[in-house]
Design a protein around this motif. Structure first.
Motif, PDB file in Angstrom:
ATOM      1  N   ASN A  59      68.720 -17.697   8.654  1.00  0.00           N
ATOM      2  CA  ASN A  59      69.790 -16.759   8.991  1.00  0.00           C
ATOM      3  C   ASN A  59      70.149 -15.945   7.747  1.00  0.00           C
ATOM      4  O   ASN A  59      71.317 -15.739   7.449  1.00  0.00           O
ATOM      5  CB  ASN A  59      71.005 -17.513   9.528  1.00  0.00           C
ATOM      6  N   ALA A  60      69.133 -15.480   7.056  1.00  0.00           N
ATOM      7  CA  ALA A  60      69.350 -14.745   5.807  1.00  0.00           C
ATOM      8  C   ALA A  60      69.948 -13.370   6.078  1.00  0.00           C
ATOM      9  O   ALA A  60      69.664 -12.746   7.088  1.00  0.00           O
ATOM     10  CB  ALA A  60      68.028 -14.604   5.056  1.00  0.00           C
ATOM     11  N   SER A  61      70.770 -12.911   5.159  1.00  0.00           N
ATOM     12  CA  SER A  61      71.344 -11.566   5.278  1.00  0.00           C
ATOM     13  C   SER A  61      70.607 -10.576   4.383  1.00  0.00           C
ATOM     14  O   SER A  61      70.935  -9.400   4.363  1.00  0.00           O
ATOM     15  CB  SER A  61      72.829 -11.591   4.928  1.00  0.00           C
ATOM     16  N   GLY A  62      69.615 -11.052   3.649  1.00  0.00           N
ATOM     17  CA  GLY A  62      68.830 -10.186   2.774  1.00  0.00           C
ATOM     18  C   GLY A  62      67.660 -10.957   2.199  1.00  0.00           C
ATOM     19  O   GLY A  62      67.473 -12.138   2.505  1.00  0.00           O
ATOM     20  N   PHE A  63      66.870 -10.278   1.377  1.00  0.00           N
ATOM     21  CA  PHE A  63      65.739 -10.937   0.732  1.00  0.00           C
ATOM     22  C   PHE A  63      65.490 -10.307  -0.620  1.00  0.00           C
ATOM     23  O   PHE A  63      65.921  -9.184  -0.888  1.00  0.00           O
ATOM     24  CB  PHE A  63      64.476 -10.895   1.600  1.00  0.00           C
TER      25      PHE A  63
END
Length: 143
Positions: A59-63
């Motif tokens: 459930n990442a909001s960025g990378f």
């Protein structure tokens, strides 16, 4: 002798530094404002979240930017296609304009790659050192 050499090339050095800075500014502006690139990044994030579903990374909001390198080398088990190639193929099928418009929206990217912040920093440092050299010589001459 070094002062004369510095003074003689000063305008050229300043112009070169300004040109590099302008190229980076154009590149950064295009990257910031390119909605097509944002859509591609959002799609890549969605694919990554899908692949990592059920894990702490699902459930990442960025990378991190190095994930783009991984996406160009990561292959699926059942085929020989990379994640990045899959993303491009999917976007061509669902939203062809995103892939088609990207090169024209990022025209100054090559310029930005050639002009790194480290190179500009070195140019500015050399200009500062030259100016300090002139200042020291002027102080010595006044004494």
């Amino acid at each position: 002798l070094r002062i004369l050499e510095f003074v003689h090339g000063f305008q050229d050095q300043v112009q070169e530094a300004r040109s590099c800075i302008a190229g980076l500014n154009c590149c950064f502006s295009e990257l910031r404002d390119c909605t097509e690139l944002h859509e591609i990044m959002e799609s890549l994030l969605a694919i990554g979240n899908y692949m990592n579903y059920g894990t702490s990374m699902g459930n990442a909001s960025g990378f991190r930017i190095d994930a783009l390198v991984q996406a160009s080398t990561m292959k699926a088990n059942s085929s020989n296609i990379t994640l990045l190639a899959y993303l491009v193929k999917s976007l061509q099928e669902t939203n062809e304009d995103v892939v088609r418009k990207l090169p024209e929206r990022l025209q100054h990217l090559d310029e930005g790659v050639r002009s790194s912040i480290a190179v500009i920093s070195e140019q500015v440092t050399q200009l500062k050192q030259g100016c300090l050299l002139i200042r020291r010589e002027m102080e010595v001459a006044e004494e």
